[in-house]
Design an enzyme around this catalytic site. Structure first.
Site, PDB file in Angstrom:
ATOM      1  N   GLU A  83      12.435  -1.148  37.333  1.00 60.72           N
ATOM      2  CA  GLU A  83      13.636  -1.591  36.619  1.00 60.72           C
ATOM      3  C   GLU A  83      13.234  -2.167  35.268  1.00 60.72           C
ATOM      4  OE1 GLU A  83      15.564  -5.233  38.066  1.00 60.72           O
ATOM      5  OE2 GLU A  83      14.154  -5.159  39.742  1.00 60.72           O
ATOM      6  N   CYS A 115      15.566  -4.193  42.133  1.00 62.53           N
ATOM      7  CA  CYS A 115      14.349  -4.364  42.949  1.00 62.53           C
ATOM      8  C   CYS A 115      14.347  -3.499  44.201  1.00 62.53           C
ATOM      9  CB  CYS A 115      14.184  -5.834  43.334  1.00 62.53           C
ATOM     10  SG  CYS A 115      14.163  -6.918  41.895  1.00 62.53           S
ATOM     11  N   THR A 156      10.541 -17.571  37.226  1.00 62.72           N
ATOM     12  CA  THR A 156      10.444 -16.542  38.272  1.00 62.72           C
ATOM     13  C   THR A 156      10.047 -15.190  37.675  1.00 62.72           C
ATOM     14  OG1 THR A 156      12.828 -16.077  38.193  1.00 62.72           O
ATOM     15  CG2 THR A 156      12.108 -17.718  39.780  1.00 62.72           C
ATOM     16  N   SER A 205      23.044 -14.727  42.346  1.00 60.68           N
ATOM     17  CA  SER A 205      22.081 -13.765  42.889  1.00 60.68           C
ATOM     18  C   SER A 205      21.588 -14.217  44.268  1.00 60.68           C
ATOM     19  CB  SER A 205      20.912 -13.529  41.928  1.00 60.68           C
ATOM     20  OG  SER A 205      19.942 -14.528  42.033  1.00 60.68           O
ATOM     21  N   HIS A 237      12.296  -9.073  50.210  1.00 53.01           N
ATOM     22  CA  HIS A 237      12.144  -9.074  48.754  1.00 53.01           C
ATOM     23  C   HIS A 237      12.050 -10.532  48.309  1.00 53.01           C
ATOM     24  CE1 HIS A 237      12.661  -8.663  44.562  1.00 53.01           C
ATOM     25  NE2 HIS A 237      13.892  -9.131  44.548  1.00 53.01           N
ATOM     26  N   LYS A 246      14.962 -18.799  52.622  1.00 53.02           N
ATOM     27  CA  LYS A 246      16.433 -18.917  52.627  1.00 53.02           C
ATOM     28  C   LYS A 246      17.039 -17.733  53.376  1.00 53.02           C
ATOM     29  CE  LYS A 246      17.113 -21.036  48.012  1.00 53.02           C
ATOM     30  NZ  LYS A 246      17.963 -22.204  48.199  1.00 53.02           N
ATOM     31  N   ASN A 280       7.555 -12.734  40.422  1.00 56.47           N
ATOM     32  CA  ASN A 280       8.457 -11.634  40.780  1.00 56.47           C
ATOM     33  C   ASN A 280       7.932 -10.325  40.203  1.00 56.47           C
ATOM     34  OD1 ASN A 280      10.559 -10.068  41.643  1.00 56.47           O
ATOM     35  ND2 ASN A 280      12.154 -11.136  40.497  1.00 56.47           N
ATOM     36  N   SER A 312      19.455  -6.276  42.991  1.00 53.29           N
ATOM     37  CA  SER A 312      20.688  -6.835  42.433  1.00 53.29           C
ATOM     38  C   SER A 312      21.616  -5.747  41.938  1.00 53.29           C
ATOM     39  CB  SER A 312      20.353  -7.761  41.263  1.00 53.29           C
ATOM     40  OG  SER A 312      19.739  -8.921  41.749  1.00 53.29           O
TER      41      SER A 312
END
Ligand code: COA
Length: 391
Positions: A83, A115, A156, A205, A237, A246, A280, A312
């Site tokens: 990307e 991603c 990030t 996001s 990811h 999370k 990232n 995303s």
């Protein structure tokens, strides 16, 4: 072909950049309490490309050891997922194909969906290999993550490439059939053609990612997937490694399981080591999680691993792979650790200078300084054409 044939990842190799910026250096510059980076987002440092590195040099560097080990006689397809594309028309994979000296009897294409692109590439590759198990597909996921300086996304960033050889009877991971899929039109992260840095609504996001986890898991179940308890580990990811925690917490909660800290650590803990120091790497990130897991875990033979790929915009896929017997003999643990250890630390001023570099768009001749010590370099731009060299 027998009904119990398996298809998946036969070899995996990665590359990252010449330079690295520590989060301590970033925090000292912008006054952030370091706990926010180390604990809050789970990042220690970020890979920073040299002036003569880009997605092509990283991709070729990741793939070269695979060609050295297996040859390229059976590779008739190269799929390059990114990307952070360098051209609107020509696939970055064509440059890599040339740098690696692959046969002209080959199809090469670039894929994009944030991603998620490398997972699309992996699944499409499996389709091709199923059709003709004598063929192999080289999948390359390569990205340089760039956000605006002094923006929340800056912490990030990162850069890396993962190359995977997709084949029948794979030596590392057998990818299973059921996939849970989810697509939703959201604007959580994007990069219009006229910008060189990505735009992100950070909180949006995170929420979009969590919704995609629950929704792709639901579809995975409806497609006849495994029960959650069966998985030995989960490769998520990781735009920042805290996101994996999370996500898994959300999945456990959503499915009515205990959200026990120890259970989450057991499922995720060994997948974050490479991403925490690389940052990232967009398309490559979920497969760096796999590399870290395979390199660090005790024997995972025949164990199912869950993969959650999120891009995303957004597209997500949950799928499973089982680890092949004898996989440890095929790992590249030493090379992986060396790729991380060889990076030269840069101070904040040097990082900013590298971040601010861009090629003039005047069509002139613009040579890049010799910085990378890797096998391939971007020598410059001439007449709007990128010039690559093998060192
Ligand atoms: N010690 C420990 N933790 C701390 C802390 C400290 N001193 N200070 C803050 N934190 C925690 C916060 O509580 C928060 O944790 P939580 O998310 O569990 O609540 C975390 O650090 C981040 O803080 P936040 O205020 O949300 O940071 P931010 O506004 O800078 O945004 C991101 C963080 C990750 C959202 C931002 O960096 C971003 O947008 N990155 C890009 C995300 C991306 O790439 N998305 C696309 C792909 S999915």
């Amino acid at each position: 072909m027998s009904s119990n044939s398996s298809f998946g990842i036969h070899d995996l190799s990665f590359a990252t950049t010449e330079y690295v910026l520590s989060h301590e250096a970033l925090a000292a510059y912008n006054g952030t309490e370091i706990g926010k980076y180390h604990i809050g987002i789970g990042q220690r440092s970020m890979s920073v490309p040299a002036a003569d590195e880009d997605i092509v040099t990283l991709g070729a560097t990741a793939a070269a050891p695979i060609i050295a080990r297996h040859g390229s006689d059976r590779i008739r397809t190269v799929v390059f997922a990114t990307e952070s594309s360098i051209d609107q028309a020509k696939s970055a994979g064509v440059y890599v194909h040339s740098l690696l000296g692959l046969s002209s009897a080959c199809r090469v294409v670039e894929l994009k969906q944030a991603c998620y692109g490398a997972t699309a590439a992996l699944q499409f590759a499996i389709g091709l290999v199923r059709r003709d198990p004598d063929q192999q597909v080289l999948v390359i996921a390569s990205d340089v993550s760039r956000y605006e300086l002094d923006s929340p996304g800056e912490a990030t960033q990162g850069a890396a490439a993962v190359a995977m050889l997709v084949a029948a009877d794979p030596a590392l991971v057998r990818i299973e059939n059921p996939s849970g899929l989810f697509t939703a039109d959201v604007m959580d992260f994007w990069r219009p053609n006229y910008l060189t840095t990505a735009l992100v609504d950070g909180q949006e996001s995170v929420q979009a990612y969590l919704q995609a986890v629950a929704s792709s898991w639901k579809d995975y179940g409806e497609q006849g997937g495994r029960a959650l308890e069966e998985f030995a580990a989960f490769c998520y990811h990781q735009p920042f490694t805290k996101m994996a925690y999370k996500a898994h917490h959300h999945l456990l909660h959503h499915t009515g399981h205990e959200t026990d800290k120890a259970a989450i650590e057991k499922a995720i803990g060994q997948t974050v080591a490479y991403n925490a120091t690389i940052g990232n790497s967009y398309t490559a990130s979920v497969y760096l999680a796999l590399a870290a897991l395979l390199d660090q875990a005790d024997d995972l033979t025949d164990q199912p691993i869950g993969f959650l790929s999120y891009g995303s915009g957004s597209v997500a896929e949950f799928f499973a792979g089982t680890v092949a017997p004898g996989y440890r003999e095929h790992l590249r643990t030493e090379a992986n650790l060396a790729a991380i250890a060889r990076r030269e630390p840069v101070d904040h001023a040097r990082y900013r200078e590298l971040h601010e570099r861009s090629f003039p768009s005047d069509g002139g001749e613009h040579l890049t300084p010799r910085q990378t010590t890797g096998p391939f370099r971007l020598a410059g731009l001439s007449g709007h054409k990128r010039i690559y060299q093998t060192r």
